[in-house]
Design a protein around this motif. Sequence first.
Motif, PDB file in Angstrom:
ATOM      1  N   ASN A 154      47.970  32.186  47.771  1.00 32.92           N
ATOM      2  CA  ASN A 154      46.789  31.546  47.230  1.00 32.92           C
ATOM      3  C   ASN A 154      45.762  32.645  47.005  1.00 32.92           C
ATOM      4  O   ASN A 154      45.652  33.576  47.805  1.00 32.92           O
ATOM      5  N   ARG A 156      41.704  33.733  45.332  1.00 33.99           N
ATOM      6  CA  ARG A 156      40.414  33.391  44.746  1.00 33.99           C
ATOM      7  C   ARG A 156      39.857  34.634  44.064  1.00 33.99           C
ATOM      8  O   ARG A 156      39.771  35.700  44.676  1.00 33.99           O
ATOM      9  N   ARG A 157      39.526  34.493  42.817  1.00 36.14           N
ATOM     10  CA  ARG A 157      38.994  35.626  42.061  1.00 36.14           C
ATOM     11  C   ARG A 157      37.529  35.841  42.431  1.00 36.14           C
ATOM     12  O   ARG A 157      36.698  34.946  42.285  1.00 36.14           O
ATOM     13  N   TRP A 268      40.507  40.190  43.886  1.00 40.20           N
ATOM     14  CA  TRP A 268      41.037  38.946  44.445  1.00 40.20           C
ATOM     15  C   TRP A 268      40.954  38.945  45.965  1.00 40.20           C
ATOM     16  O   TRP A 268      41.169  39.977  46.616  1.00 40.20           O
ATOM     17  N   SER A 282      37.993  30.848  55.286  1.00 41.61           N
ATOM     18  CA  SER A 282      37.228  30.298  54.161  1.00 41.61           C
ATOM     19  C   SER A 282      35.793  30.802  54.156  1.00 41.61           C
ATOM     20  O   SER A 282      35.233  31.092  53.095  1.00 41.61           O
ATOM     21  N   ASP A 286      34.095  32.883  51.072  1.00 45.74           N
ATOM     22  CA  ASP A 286      32.863  32.351  50.478  1.00 45.74           C
ATOM     23  C   ASP A 286      31.733  33.363  50.573  1.00 45.74           C
ATOM     24  O   ASP A 286      30.945  33.540  49.628  1.00 45.74           O
ATOM     25  N   ALA A 289      32.292  36.329  48.089  1.00 47.18           N
ATOM     26  CA  ALA A 289      32.066  35.884  46.713  1.00 47.18           C
ATOM     27  C   ALA A 289      30.581  35.707  46.436  1.00 47.18           C
ATOM     28  O   ALA A 289      30.071  36.138  45.393  1.00 47.18           O
TER      29      ALA A 289
END
Length: 309
Positions: A154, A156-157, A268, A282, A286, A289
């Motif tokens: 999995n 996330r960019r 990523w 997570s 977060d 990002a």
Amino acid sequence: MIATESLITFVAIIDGGSFSAAAERLQQTPSAISRTLSRLEQQLGVRLLTRTTRRLELTEEGRWLLTRARAILAQLEEAQQQLQQHAAQPSGLLRINAATPVLNHLLAPLIPGFMARYPQIRLELTAAEAVIDLIAEGADIAIRVGALADSTLNARRLGDSPLRLVAAPGYLARCGQPLHSEDLAGHTLLGFSHPASLNLWPLAQQQQAGISIVPALSCSSGETLRHLALAGAGIACLADFLVGADLAAGRLLPVLPAQTLPWQQPLWAVFYKQGVLAPRVSCFVDYVAAALAGSGTSAAARNGIQISA
């Protein structure tokens, strides 16, 4: 093994005093409540309730089970509350893997703020220039640059970092500033020993997008290439997150900026996810990002990052 649902139904019958009251409380039909109790009695091999037309009475086995069922359900409720509190305040050991340049230039400036916000999380940062197996290496998250090949992950960019050709002022003063991509043939080019795709530079030549260079000096680490460029060893092609601060300070200068194609390397956060993602994972993803995005694009610009829409 006795199902939790069966214990909940059994206690609801006793507390409500009837099957209909238990059905209303659990939002089921009385017949469904009756079937659940029958299955529980069959599983245990004992009668739990004596049914009459007017009332329900616990058998001796029923009274024994009721005491323990209440204790079990109370423990489950307490465990749920503790897990919810744990999720609200992430804690535990978080293992993060990334290449040395990513650790030094992208993550290290963000770590103090993250630790201040989440003091119950312990961090373990591990450098690895090659792509690793997260499970085999015991890593929770890897920060990777470029295209992802592992479809089992999995991801996330986090953003994109433009590629730049750079050289030290001293090198350019000594060897001259190239004016065209063809001029690179007369210069010392610094590149990667592997993979070969990293030596495809974002320059157009004879209507071809990208020039594959043969480095005079190659190494496996982008951080080493940066230091070589700073030392005046030649021209390198590196991501903005690695050389953005050097360009801003004048320690490195752009080479062929007008001819450079707008190529970008995606950044990523990758992780394995089975069910609910652990709060410590997570919240880190977060945080990174959001920190790269900053307020507007100012923080991202300082890190050589462009935030993906």
